[in-house]
Design a protein around this motif. Sequence first.
Motif, PDB file in Angstrom:
ATOM      1  N   ALA A   1       0.839  -1.208   0.000  1.00 57.98           N
ATOM      2  CA  ALA A   1       0.000   0.000   0.000  1.00 57.98           C
ATOM      3  C   ALA A   1       0.871   1.255   0.000  1.00 57.98           C
ATOM      4  O   ALA A   1       0.597   2.216  -0.739  1.00 57.98           O
ATOM      5  N   THR A   2       1.937   1.233   0.789  1.00 54.85           N
ATOM      6  CA  THR A   2       2.833   2.393   0.870  1.00 54.85           C
ATOM      7  C   THR A   2       3.514   2.635  -0.470  1.00 54.85           C
ATOM      8  O   THR A   2       3.574   3.771  -0.953  1.00 54.85           O
ATOM      9  N   LEU A   3       3.974   1.555  -1.069  1.00 53.62           N
ATOM     10  CA  LEU A   3       4.654   1.672  -2.363  1.00 53.62           C
ATOM     11  C   LEU A   3       3.694   2.200  -3.428  1.00 53.62           C
ATOM     12  O   LEU A   3       4.022   3.103  -4.202  1.00 53.62           O
ATOM     13  N   PHE A   4       2.489   1.645  -3.431  1.00 53.32           N
ATOM     14  CA  PHE A   4       1.489   2.060  -4.416  1.00 53.32           C
ATOM     15  C   PHE A   4       1.159   3.549  -4.248  1.00 53.32           C
ATOM     16  O   PHE A   4       1.103   4.295  -5.231  1.00 53.32           O
ATOM     17  N   ALA A   5       0.965   3.953  -2.985  1.00 54.41           N
ATOM     18  CA  ALA A   5       0.630   5.362  -2.724  1.00 54.41           C
ATOM     19  C   ALA A   5       1.769   6.273  -3.170  1.00 54.41           C
ATOM     20  O   ALA A   5       1.535   7.333  -3.777  1.00 54.41           O
ATOM     21  N   ALA A   6       2.995   5.855  -2.902  1.00 53.24           N
ATOM     22  CA  ALA A   6       4.150   6.680  -3.293  1.00 53.24           C
ATOM     23  C   ALA A   6       4.232   6.788  -4.820  1.00 53.24           C
ATOM     24  O   ALA A   6       4.495   7.867  -5.362  1.00 53.24           O
ATOM     25  N   LEU A   7       3.948   5.679  -5.499  1.00 51.68           N
ATOM     26  CA  LEU A   7       3.991   5.698  -6.964  1.00 51.68           C
ATOM     27  C   LEU A   7       2.906   6.609  -7.542  1.00 51.68           C
ATOM     28  O   LEU A   7       3.158   7.388  -8.461  1.00 51.68           O
ATOM     29  N   VAL A   8       1.703   6.493  -6.979  1.00 50.87           N
ATOM     30  CA  VAL A   8       0.594   7.318  -7.483  1.00 50.87           C
ATOM     31  C   VAL A   8       0.906   8.798  -7.280  1.00 50.87           C
ATOM     32  O   VAL A   8       0.781   9.609  -8.209  1.00 50.87           O
ATOM     33  N   MET A   9       1.343   9.152  -6.094  1.00 50.84           N
ATOM     34  CA  MET A   9       1.606  10.570  -5.824  1.00 50.84           C
ATOM     35  C   MET A   9       2.815  11.075  -6.618  1.00 50.84           C
ATOM     36  O   MET A   9       2.813  12.212  -7.099  1.00 50.84           O
ATOM     37  N   GLY A  10       3.811  10.218  -6.753  1.00 49.99           N
ATOM     38  CA  GLY A  10       4.971  10.605  -7.563  1.00 49.99           C
ATOM     39  C   GLY A  10       4.555  10.866  -9.009  1.00 49.99           C
ATOM     40  O   GLY A  10       4.968  11.850  -9.620  1.00 49.99           O
ATOM     41  N   ALA A  11       3.699   9.978  -9.526  1.00 49.59           N
ATOM     42  CA  ALA A  11       3.234  10.137 -10.907  1.00 49.59           C
ATOM     43  C   ALA A  11       2.392  11.402 -11.054  1.00 49.59           C
ATOM     44  O   ALA A  11       2.513  12.134 -12.037  1.00 49.59           O
ATOM     45  N   MET A  12       1.544  11.649 -10.055  1.00 46.21           N
ATOM     46  CA  MET A  12       0.673  12.843 -10.122  1.00 46.21           C
ATOM     47  C   MET A  12       1.505  14.126 -10.180  1.00 46.21           C
ATOM     48  O   MET A  12       1.134  15.078 -10.865  1.00 46.21           O
ATOM     49  N   LEU A  13       2.594  14.150  -9.420  1.00 49.07           N
ATOM     50  CA  LEU A  13       3.403  15.368  -9.327  1.00 49.07           C
ATOM     51  C   LEU A  13       4.494  15.442 -10.403  1.00 49.07           C
ATOM     52  O   LEU A  13       5.099  16.492 -10.588  1.00 49.07           O
ATOM     53  N   TRP A  14       4.696  14.335 -11.103  1.00 49.39           N
ATOM     54  CA  TRP A  14       5.743  14.263 -12.120  1.00 49.39           C
ATOM     55  C   TRP A  14       5.607  15.370 -13.188  1.00 49.39           C
ATOM     56  O   TRP A  14       6.622  15.959 -13.604  1.00 49.39           O
ATOM     57  N   PRO A  15       4.391  15.705 -13.626  1.00 52.58           N
ATOM     58  CA  PRO A  15       4.277  16.746 -14.661  1.00 52.58           C
ATOM     59  C   PRO A  15       4.798  18.124 -14.232  1.00 52.58           C
ATOM     60  O   PRO A  15       4.993  18.989 -15.087  1.00 52.58           O
ATOM     61  N   LEU A  16       5.065  18.324 -12.963  1.00 51.58           N
ATOM     62  CA  LEU A  16       5.612  19.614 -12.520  1.00 51.58           C
ATOM     63  C   LEU A  16       6.919  19.934 -13.244  1.00 51.58           C
ATOM     64  O   LEU A  16       7.270  21.099 -13.421  1.00 51.58           O
TER      65      LEU A  16
END
Lengths: 292, 177
Positions: B14-29
């Motif tokens: 769950a932690t890994l998945f959450a980190a991946l999702v949030m990392g992906a969301m912020l990646w376009p910055l």
Amino acid sequence: MSSVRRAVSAPAARLGLVRALVGGYTLVYLARRRKMLRKVVRTDPAMFEPVGPVRALRRPVPPPVADALNDATLVTTALFALGAGHRLIGPLHSALLSWTLSYRNSWSMIFHSDNALVVHTLVLGASRAADAVSADALLARRPQPAAHPRYHWPLRLMNASSTAVYLLSGVSKVARADGWSWVRGDSLRRQIAIDGVRKEVFGSHASPTAYALYRHKALFTLFAAGSLILELGAPLSLLGRRFGRLWAVSWFGMHWGIRVIMGIKFRYQMSGVAFAAWFDVERLLELARRTR
Amino acid sequence: MNEDLWAPHERGRATLFAALVMGAMLWPLRQHLRPAERRVDGFPLSYYPMFSKRRRQHANVVYAVGILADDSRRRLRHSVLGSGGLNQVRHQLYRVAITEDHPQQYADALAPRLAAHPSCADLVRVEIVRGEFDLDTCLLNHQVEGTETVLATADIPRDPAAPAAPGVDESAQRTPA
């Protein structure tokens, strides 16, 4: 259960109902667009500009294949909403929805209003969102599971991803060459004006509110400042539940404001479903039980 | 199994998945670090470029105008031009007419389709125009009028036996179906 544990736990019914709401919304959304999607996938292939997972393609798939994928998405959406076979359907549905909406956005225009829906579905599909309020739970005849962090993290992640969407929008406004000048409201005012002009020249109508408000420059400064506070301050909404709910209600109001002034419909947000994860929605089930 | 406990690896996943999702969301910055002309938008991960655009008092819009036999003019509705909604049609028209610099190709492909459209039965010609609008004047006067530059024009074939424009077929038109 310790108070800390309680604070990071949620009842399975909350996550289950959020899944049902998001799935129900998606079902209506896609079903109403089935005809339109059939037309869109038959657009001139020269207009194809793939985005998201569709970037794996060099050219569009044959229209009958695209139709079949759209219909398959509708089927998995219904199963996802019902919470049937969630271990398989959850990830499959999130993959198909990502594909279908990305494919729909691969014809020279990206509709950003669907971003949050795709991410929320991805989170729900990967979590145990059908342990309650689902066909799976009904068929297994198992008692409702106790509140647990496993039902809490997906809701928190959905909220965090919503927050990221608003934060990115806010950053985009102030990262321009003229930086913080966005807060003056001129850009917002002109964005509303150009949107209205485009509508008029393409045979639609600009919102009457846009015309009525346009002369009131100070109002746009207020709107611009308010939206920037809500967007750049979005991460603060994750600090506490009450604060988060206040933020969610404000975003909900902001989207309805955009609808009134610009005539732009952020359907997922305006429906309220996008913000369901912030609230104790399972109380609706208790309320329904009591009123029965 | 004690319901209070996590399953093995459940919390880590769950932690890994959450980190991946949030990392992906912020990646376009990271797009903001690139020169404006090299920025790329995406879906569902976006940096929301529509908010970074500078908005001036004057704006250009490319659209289609139908001409009647008496030379009067009528702006064509987006649904006549293509599917997918106003903004999709607008983007596609802009792409062909301006980005790819083929406005004539768009007009030639559109004309035979308008001939078959019941709401365009009174039209004799179609023009692809670029209108320049003073936004203040339009919004304050409640009248969307600008200066039009004709980019391309095409006669609408009225003879039922007339062939469609060259290179256009029903399944692959230069304008959206």
